[in-house]
Design a protein around this motif. Structure first.
Motif, PDB file in Angstrom:
ATOM      1  N   ALA A  18       0.504   3.085  11.733  1.00 26.36           N
ATOM      2  CA  ALA A  18      -0.603   3.032  11.368  1.00 26.36           C
ATOM      3  C   ALA A  18      -0.867   3.990   9.781  1.00 26.36           C
ATOM      4  CB  ALA A  18      -1.676   3.704  12.336  1.00 26.36           C
ATOM      5  N   LEU A  19      -1.819   3.842   9.229  1.00 27.94           N
ATOM      6  CA  LEU A  19      -2.011   4.502   7.840  1.00 27.94           C
ATOM      7  C   LEU A  19      -2.878   5.798   8.165  1.00 27.94           C
ATOM      8  CD1 LEU A  19      -2.851   1.385   5.665  1.00 27.94           C
ATOM      9  CD2 LEU A  19      -0.726   2.814   5.467  1.00 27.94           C
ATOM     10  N   GLU A  50      -3.187  -1.227   3.174  1.00 24.95           N
ATOM     11  CA  GLU A  50      -2.800  -0.252   2.457  1.00 24.95           C
ATOM     12  C   GLU A  50      -3.735  -0.107   1.090  1.00 24.95           C
ATOM     13  OE1 GLU A  50       1.263   1.377  -0.185  1.00 24.95           O
ATOM     14  OE2 GLU A  50       1.280   0.092   1.653  1.00 24.95           O
ATOM     15  N   LYS A  51      -3.998  -1.078   0.431  1.00 24.30           N
ATOM     16  CA  LYS A  51      -4.731  -1.067  -0.605  1.00 24.30           C
ATOM     17  C   LYS A  51      -6.208  -0.719  -0.545  1.00 24.30           C
ATOM     18  CE  LYS A  51      -2.698  -5.330  -2.794  1.00 24.30           C
ATOM     19  NZ  LYS A  51      -2.767  -6.636  -3.472  1.00 24.30           N
ATOM     20  N   HIS A  52      -6.718  -1.011   0.638  1.00 26.44           N
ATOM     21  CA  HIS A  52      -8.115  -0.543   0.760  1.00 26.44           C
ATOM     22  C   HIS A  52      -7.962   1.052   1.208  1.00 26.44           C
ATOM     23  CE1 HIS A  52     -10.350  -4.033   1.469  1.00 26.44           C
ATOM     24  NE2 HIS A  52      -9.486  -4.380   2.476  1.00 26.44           N
ATOM     25  N   LEU A  53      -6.941   1.809   1.690  1.00 23.54           N
ATOM     26  CA  LEU A  53      -6.786   3.167   1.717  1.00 23.54           C
ATOM     27  C   LEU A  53      -6.677   3.632   0.221  1.00 23.54           C
ATOM     28  CD1 LEU A  53      -6.133   5.867   3.390  1.00 23.54           C
ATOM     29  CD2 LEU A  53      -3.940   5.260   3.137  1.00 23.54           C
ATOM     30  N   ILE A  54      -5.923   3.103  -0.396  1.00 27.20           N
ATOM     31  CA  ILE A  54      -5.776   3.794  -1.922  1.00 27.20           C
ATOM     32  C   ILE A  54      -6.908   3.636  -2.810  1.00 27.20           C
ATOM     33  CG2 ILE A  54      -4.445   3.293  -4.193  1.00 27.20           C
ATOM     34  CD1 ILE A  54      -2.168   2.119  -2.410  1.00 27.20           C
ATOM     35  N   ARG A  55      -7.769   2.560  -2.586  1.00 31.70           N
ATOM     36  CA  ARG A  55      -9.304   2.317  -3.228  1.00 31.70           C
ATOM     37  C   ARG A  55      -9.857   3.696  -2.831  1.00 31.70           C
ATOM     38  NH1 ARG A  55      -9.593  -2.394  -2.173  1.00 31.70           N
ATOM     39  NH2 ARG A  55      -8.658  -3.170  -4.009  1.00 31.70           N
TER      40      ARG A  55
END
Length: 235
Positions: free
Chosen positions: A38-39, A69-74
């Motif tokens: 999980a992130l 992961e892209k959602h987390l970075i954003r």
């Protein structure tokens, strides 16, 4: 300082970034989404480090974990967190900020010099970094510069080698974190990459340059100290 590291393959770890974390006494945790991890929760991190990998930012069908992961970075960028991306990680930051990620005009693998961009002087971080630097490269794609970003470095084969965004997010195309062991791991895992056309050195030439890992370390440390320190904007 709580550091969360996202690793995309077993053979591309944090390298000297881990040494810096230990030296500063910071807490850290490494997440392996490709292996089912999980992130991290956004509230549980201060600095997000996104490592490299052989996949593309566009390979979401083959690697569906990239979507989360892209959602987390954003969310980290929008939420005022400090963020560092290396190679694929830098490309993911660029994409999250609305810039294009595409194949480069040629592959760039091996030891190639960086030259600081003229606009880097607009950034306090940019002014702290050396004008020229020999760096390790291992990539075939590149990113465009996002809005509000300041270019830091370029090379002969890749114009956009790094940028800083709002003084709290840095994307690097090169591998300043490399150690002799991490480079040997890349050579073992990706030998076919050395057959690509472009600015690509052979394995022996890359090994002959392993001493350059130590010369990259002070620049990496300066960059990380800036990102984790009081000068990085939190707005």
């Amino acid at each position: 300082m709580r550091v969360a590291i996202i690793q995309h393959v077993a053979f591309e770890g944090p390298g000297r970034i881990a040494d810096w974390i230990d030296a500063r006494g910071f807490s850290s945790q490494t997440f392996h989404p490709y292996a089912g991890d999980a992130l991290p929760e956004l509230a549980a991190l201060d600095l997000l480090v996104v490592m490299g990998g052989p996949m593309s930012v566009h390979d979401v069908a083959e690697h569906p974990w990239l979507v989360a992961e892209k959602h987390l970075i954003r969310a980290a960028l929008e939420g005022g967190k400090r963020v560092l991306g290396v190679c694929l990680g830098g490309q993911l930051i660029a994409e999250a900020l609305g810039a294009g990620v595409r194949p480069g005009e040629q592959a760039e693998i091996g030891w190639w010099p960086l030259e600081k961009q003229a606009q880097a002087k607009r950034s306090p971080l940019g002014r702290m970094l050396p004008q020229r630097l020999m760096a390790m490269h291992w990539h075939g794609e590149t990113f465009d510069l996002p809005a509000e970003s300041i270019a830091l470095y370029g090379s002969a084969a890749c114009a956009n080698q790094g940028f800083v965004w709002r003084e709290r997010a840095v994307a690097l195309q090169c591998h300043l974190e490399s150690t002799p062991d991490s480079i040997e791991a890349l050579l073992a895992a990706c030998p076919d990459d050395l057959k690509r056309a472009g600015a690509v050195q052979d394995a022996q030439t890359i090994r002959d340059g392993l001493s350059q890992c130590s010369s990259m370390a002070p620049t990496l440390q300066r960059l990380l100290d800036y990102l984790s320190g009081p000068l990085a904007s939190l707005t």
